[in-house]
Structures are given as structure tokens and as C-alpha cells.
Motif scaffolding. Structure first.
Motif, PDB file in Angstrom:
ATOM      1  N   PHE A 204       0.841  -1.214   0.000  1.00 15.60           N
ATOM      2  CA  PHE A 204       0.000   0.000   0.000  1.00 15.60           C
ATOM      3  C   PHE A 204       0.875   1.264   0.000  1.00 15.60           C
ATOM      4  O   PHE A 204       0.442   2.332  -0.418  1.00 15.60           O
ATOM      5  CB  PHE A 204      -0.950   0.008   1.199  1.00 15.60           C
TER       6      PHE A 204
ATOM      7  N   ALA B 247       1.875   4.504   5.817  1.00 21.73           N
ATOM      8  CA  ALA B 247       2.106   4.125   7.211  1.00 21.73           C
ATOM      9  C   ALA B 247       0.797   3.648   7.829  1.00 21.73           C
ATOM     10  O   ALA B 247      -0.286   4.104   7.456  1.00 21.73           O
ATOM     11  CB  ALA B 247       2.633   5.326   7.981  1.00 21.73           C
ATOM     12  N   TYR B 248       0.908   2.723   8.793  1.00 18.64           N
ATOM     13  CA  TYR B 248      -0.278   2.204   9.484  1.00 18.64           C
ATOM     14  C   TYR B 248      -0.950   3.274  10.338  1.00 18.64           C
ATOM     15  O   TYR B 248      -2.147   3.180  10.628  1.00 18.64           O
ATOM     16  CB  TYR B 248       0.098   0.999  10.362  1.00 18.64           C
TER      17      TYR B 248
ATOM     18  N   GLU C 189     -14.015  -2.008  14.546  1.00 18.64           N
ATOM     19  CA  GLU C 189     -12.898  -1.365  13.844  1.00 18.64           C
ATOM     20  C   GLU C 189     -12.749  -1.930  12.438  1.00 18.64           C
ATOM     21  O   GLU C 189     -12.814  -3.147  12.235  1.00 18.64           O
ATOM     22  CB  GLU C 189     -11.598  -1.590  14.613  1.00 18.64           C
TER      23      GLU C 189
ATOM     24  N   PHE D 259      -7.536  -3.865  11.671  1.00 19.24           N
ATOM     25  CA  PHE D 259      -6.839  -4.105  12.953  1.00 19.24           C
ATOM     26  C   PHE D 259      -5.387  -3.681  12.865  1.00 19.24           C
ATOM     27  O   PHE D 259      -4.813  -3.189  13.845  1.00 19.24           O
ATOM     28  CB  PHE D 259      -6.917  -5.587  13.329  1.00 19.24           C
TER      29      PHE D 259
ATOM     30  N   LEU E 168      -1.829  -2.985  13.195  1.00 20.24           N
ATOM     31  CA  LEU E 168      -0.806  -3.308  14.183  1.00 20.24           C
ATOM     32  C   LEU E 168      -1.379  -3.275  15.604  1.00 20.24           C
ATOM     33  O   LEU E 168      -0.623  -3.291  16.586  1.00 20.24           O
ATOM     34  CB  LEU E 168       0.361  -2.321  14.048  1.00 20.24           C
TER      35      LEU E 168
ATOM     36  N   VAL F 144      -2.725  -0.916  17.285  1.00 20.11           N
ATOM     37  CA  VAL F 144      -2.415   0.276  18.086  1.00 20.11           C
ATOM     38  C   VAL F 144      -3.706   0.850  18.697  1.00 20.11           C
ATOM     39  O   VAL F 144      -3.758   1.149  19.898  1.00 20.11           O
ATOM     40  CB  VAL F 144      -1.683   1.338  17.226  1.00 20.11           C
TER      41      VAL F 144
ATOM     42  N   TYR G 109     -11.959  -5.905  11.991  1.00 27.05           N
ATOM     43  CA  TYR G 109     -11.868  -6.613  10.704  1.00 27.05           C
ATOM     44  C   TYR G 109     -10.502  -6.357  10.085  1.00 27.05           C
ATOM     45  O   TYR G 109     -10.037  -5.209  10.059  1.00 27.05           O
ATOM     46  CB  TYR G 109     -12.972  -6.121   9.762  1.00 27.05           C
TER      47      TYR G 109
ATOM     48  N   PHE H 178      -5.834  -8.149   5.509  1.00 27.14           N
ATOM     49  CA  PHE H 178      -4.454  -8.456   5.103  1.00 27.14           C
ATOM     50  C   PHE H 178      -3.562  -8.484   6.341  1.00 27.14           C
ATOM     51  O   PHE H 178      -2.713  -7.592   6.535  1.00 27.14           O
ATOM     52  CB  PHE H 178      -3.943  -7.402   4.109  1.00 27.14           C
TER      53      PHE H 178
ATOM     54  N   GLU I 204     -11.295 -10.916   7.649  1.00 28.27           N
ATOM     55  CA  GLU I 204     -12.237 -10.833   6.525  1.00 28.27           C
ATOM     56  C   GLU I 204     -12.053  -9.515   5.802  1.00 28.27           C
ATOM     57  O   GLU I 204     -11.640  -8.516   6.405  1.00 28.27           O
ATOM     58  CB  GLU I 204     -13.684 -10.845   7.046  1.00 28.27           C
ATOM     59  N   ASP I 205     -12.471  -9.532   4.543  1.00 29.02           N
ATOM     60  CA  ASP I 205     -12.521  -8.305   3.750  1.00 29.02           C
ATOM     61  C   ASP I 205     -13.808  -7.575   4.135  1.00 29.02           C
ATOM     62  O   ASP I 205     -14.893  -8.153   4.042  1.00 29.02           O
ATOM     63  CB  ASP I 205     -12.534  -8.703   2.268  1.00 29.02           C
ATOM     64  N   VAL I 206     -13.708  -6.325   4.564  1.00 30.04           N
ATOM     65  CA  VAL I 206     -14.915  -5.618   5.022  1.00 30.04           C
ATOM     66  C   VAL I 206     -15.951  -5.437   3.922  1.00 30.04           C
ATOM     67  O   VAL I 206     -17.122  -5.250   4.215  1.00 30.04           O
ATOM     68  CB  VAL I 206     -14.642  -4.218   5.612  1.00 30.04           C
TER      69      VAL I 206
ATOM     70  N   ASP J 284     -10.577   2.845   9.933  1.00 30.64           N
ATOM     71  CA  ASP J 284      -9.134   3.066   9.796  1.00 30.64           C
ATOM     72  C   ASP J 284      -8.474   2.209   8.712  1.00 30.64           C
ATOM     73  O   ASP J 284      -7.499   1.501   8.971  1.00 30.64           O
ATOM     74  CB  ASP J 284      -8.480   2.802  11.167  1.00 30.64           C
TER      75      ASP J 284
ATOM     76  N   ASN K  65      -6.390   2.523  -1.206  1.00 31.14           N
ATOM     77  CA  ASN K  65      -7.164   1.416  -0.616  1.00 31.14           C
ATOM     78  C   ASN K  65      -8.668   1.777  -0.699  1.00 31.14           C
ATOM     79  O   ASN K  65      -9.345   1.919   0.315  1.00 31.14           O
ATOM     80  CB  ASN K  65      -6.706   1.276   0.857  1.00 31.14           C
TER      81      ASN K  65
ATOM     82  N   PRO L  97     -12.681  -0.234   1.089  1.00 32.64           N
ATOM     83  CA  PRO L  97     -13.461  -0.050   2.326  1.00 32.64           C
ATOM     84  C   PRO L  97     -14.236   1.264   2.382  1.00 32.64           C
ATOM     85  O   PRO L  97     -15.146   1.396   3.197  1.00 32.64           O
ATOM     86  CB  PRO L  97     -12.385  -0.074   3.429  1.00 32.64           C
TER      87      PRO L  97
HETATM   88  C1  LIG Z   1      -4.191   2.201   8.558  1.00 34.28           C
HETATM   89  S1  LIG Z   1      -4.059   0.471   8.821  1.00 34.28           S
HETATM   90  C2  LIG Z   1      -4.925   0.194  10.351  1.00 34.28           C
HETATM   91  C3  LIG Z   1      -4.142   0.536  11.601  1.00 34.28           C
HETATM   92  C4  LIG Z   1      -4.787  -0.058  12.835  1.00 34.28           C
HETATM   93  N1  LIG Z   1      -6.105   0.415  13.076  1.00 34.28           N
HETATM   94  C5  LIG Z   1      -3.925   0.058  14.073  1.00 34.28           C
HETATM   95  O1  LIG Z   1      -4.414   0.550  15.103  1.00 34.28           O
HETATM   96  O2  LIG Z   1      -2.776  -0.363  14.027  1.00 34.28           O
HETATM   97  C6  LIG Z   1      -5.242  -0.130   7.654  1.00 34.28           C
HETATM   98  C7  LIG Z   1      -5.580  -1.592   7.790  1.00 34.28           C
HETATM   99  O3  LIG Z   1      -6.731  -1.875   6.984  1.00 34.28           O
HETATM  100  C8  LIG Z   1      -6.580  -3.162   6.441  1.00 34.28           C
HETATM  101  N2  LIG Z   1      -7.452  -3.282   5.269  1.00 34.28           N
HETATM  102  C9  LIG Z   1      -7.311  -2.668   4.059  1.00 34.28           C
HETATM  103  N3  LIG Z   1      -8.318  -3.024   3.240  1.00 34.28           N
HETATM  104  C10 LIG Z   1      -9.114  -3.862   3.938  1.00 34.28           C
HETATM  105  C11 LIG Z   1     -10.314  -4.570   3.615  1.00 34.28           C
HETATM  106  N4  LIG Z   1     -10.879  -4.462   2.394  1.00 34.28           N
HETATM  107  N5  LIG Z   1     -10.871  -5.365   4.572  1.00 34.28           N
HETATM  108  C12 LIG Z   1     -10.290  -5.478   5.803  1.00 34.28           C
HETATM  109  N6  LIG Z   1      -9.149  -4.830   6.156  1.00 34.28           N
HETATM  110  C13 LIG Z   1      -8.570  -4.027   5.235  1.00 34.28           C
HETATM  111  C14 LIG Z   1      -5.102  -3.208   6.093  1.00 34.28           C
HETATM  112  O4  LIG Z   1      -4.631  -4.519   5.917  1.00 34.28           O
HETATM  113  C15 LIG Z   1      -4.477  -2.517   7.299  1.00 34.28           C
HETATM  114  O5  LIG Z   1      -4.139  -3.439   8.295  1.00 34.28           O
END
Ligand SMILES: C[S@@+](CC[C@H](N)C(=O)[O-])C[C@H]1O[C@@H](n2cnc3c(N)ncnc32)[C@H](O)[C@@H]1O
Length: 225
Positions: free
Chosen positions: A25, A28-29, A59, A62, A64, A66, A87, A90, A141-143, A159, A166, A169
């Protein structure tokens, strides 16, 4: 190339907490202004989860963990029972997850350590962690395809990575499902203030506002009426 074969780049954010840059992507997370700050100020506090007597957090992403850890820390300190469904489409490996340490109290750290221990090598289905503190379920799961619990959430931490890299979602169909997953008075928070996204949130039924974030950055708050 599979993401795990490319390195996740560590990035120290402005409050001193660590985040990682996703190898595919390219983002940063968490916020570069502060990963721990963003989890606490945007997700925990803007949704008023820090004042809720029995928070139920849904959420998207998920990542990392945080936001989960910030919420767990707050709920343990206040002695309130936390229910948290997250959810993640990846998931990172246990090693990547463990590499991002945060300033947690010993009780939160013990719960996080038990999550790390149980984090699957090949995530599928869901992972559930329970204790006197509450319950966490990470649904791998994929949201866009997921079924959310109806009328359940007191807070929604929205998030994903940005709509630019991306987009899935952020689709109206997901926002409509999130509206149905929210209980009356629930608050959704996110870091994007994209005009199109805010119009789609309003079309889904939320009452949407732009609120001051950190520095020049604004955040979006969407309330279930
Ligand atoms: C910005 S990061 C989230 C950071 C997280 N909330 C934390 O506290 O660390 C975005 C997350 O959304 C997930 N993601 C992206 N597309 C998604 C989808 N279609 N379904 C589920 N998760 C998804 C990514 O894999 C990534 O882990």
C-alpha cells in the motif's frame, strides 16, 4: 510480490511511537504526527469511548493493534468491560505485530502478549481473546464482504489505508453496512476528510462533521442520530 517478502519499513512518528510503512500500500499504518497520539485522540476520544461505561468498538483495519491497545489501556484503567470487534483483510505476521511496542501498563501488556502468543501463522476465520477485562475478536475478513453485527457498536474506528491506495473499504456500500452496525448515538471517527467520503457517510444516514485534528489536519466525526 507477497507483502511479507518485502520489508515493512519502521517509521518513528512525531510523538516517539513507532509505526510501519506497508510494503504494498506504501502508506504508514498510523499518522506520522503520532501513532499513539492518533489512537488516543482520534479513535478513543473523538468517539467518546474513553467515557463510555461499556464500550463496544467495531474497527475497520486491525493493522498493528495500536487502536486496540490504546482502548484496552483506557478501559483497564477505568475498570470498564470492553468489547472490540476488528476486521482485518491483510493481516501481518506475529513477528511484524510484535515489532511495534507501545508504552503499556503491565496488565495491558500481559493481554497483548497473550494475543501475540495466539496470533495464527496462517490467519483465517477469526481470533477471539476473552478475559475479565473484556473480549476481542479479530475477524480475518474483507470488510466489503463482511457481515457486521446489527445495531451493535457504540463506536466505529474507521481506519483503512487512504481512499487513494485502498478505495474498497470507503465505498458507499460499506458505509451503509456500518450505519446498520451502529447503535443509536454511536460515533464513527476517521482521519480522512475527503468531501466525497463525507457526502457518502451522510447519504448512509450519519450526521457528519469536520473537527480540528492535529496541526492543520482535520478529522471526520460521523454520529448515528
Ligand atoms: C491504517 S491500517 C490500520 C491501523 C490499525 N487500526 C492500528 O491501530 O494499528 C489499515 C488496515 O486496513 C486493512 N485493510 C485494508 N483493506 C481492507 C479490507 N478491504 N478489509 C479489511 N481490512 C482491510 C489493512 O490490511 C491494514 O491493516
Amino acid at each position: 510480490m507477497r507483502p511479507e517478502l518485502k520489508p515493512y519499513q519502521p517509521l518513528q512518528t512525531q510523538d516517539g511511537s513507532l509505526t510501519l510503512v506497508h510494503p504494498v500500500f506504501g502508506e504508514a499504518y498510523s499518522s506520522r504526527h503520532g501513532a499513539w497520539m492518533q489512537a488516543n485522540e482520534l479513535y478513543l476520544k473523538l468517539t467518546q469511548t474513553h467515557q463510555h461505561p461499556a464500550p463496544r468498538v467495531l474497527e475497520v483495519g486491525f493493522g498493528l493493534g495500536v487502536n486496540f491497545r490504546a482502548t484496552l489501556e483506557d478501559c483497564l484503567k477505568r475498570g470498564v468491560f470492553l468489547e472490540y470487534i476488528s476486521y482485518e483483510g491483510f493481516p501481518v505476521s506475529r513477528g511484524v505485530l510484535a515489532s511495534v511496542e507501545l508504552p503499556l501498563s503491565a496488565p495491558s501488556q500481559r493481554i497483548w502478549a497473550s494475543l501475540l502468543k495466539r496470533w495464527p501463522a496462517h490467519p483465517q476465520g477469526s481470533l477471539c481473546l476473552k478475559g475479565p477485562w473484556g473480549r476481542l475478536e479479530v475477524r480475518f475478513e474483507d470488510v466489503t464482504a463482511a457481515l457486521f453485527p446489527a445495531g451493535w457498536a457504540s463506536a466505529i474506528y474507521f481506519d483503512p489505508f487512504s481512499p487513494r491506495v485502498n478505495p474498497e473499504p470507503w465505498q458507499p456500500r460499506v458505509l451503509e453496512k456500518l450505519f446498520l452496525a451502529a447503535s443509536s448515538g454511536a460515533r464513527l471517527a476517521t482521519y480522512s476528510v475527503s468531501g466525497r467520503f463525507r457526502r457518502d457517510l451522510a447519504a448512509a444516514g450519519f450526521v457528519v462533521s469536520k473537527v480540528p485534528g492535529v496541526g492543520k489536519k482535520a478529522w471526520t466525526l460521523a454520529e448515528h442520530p
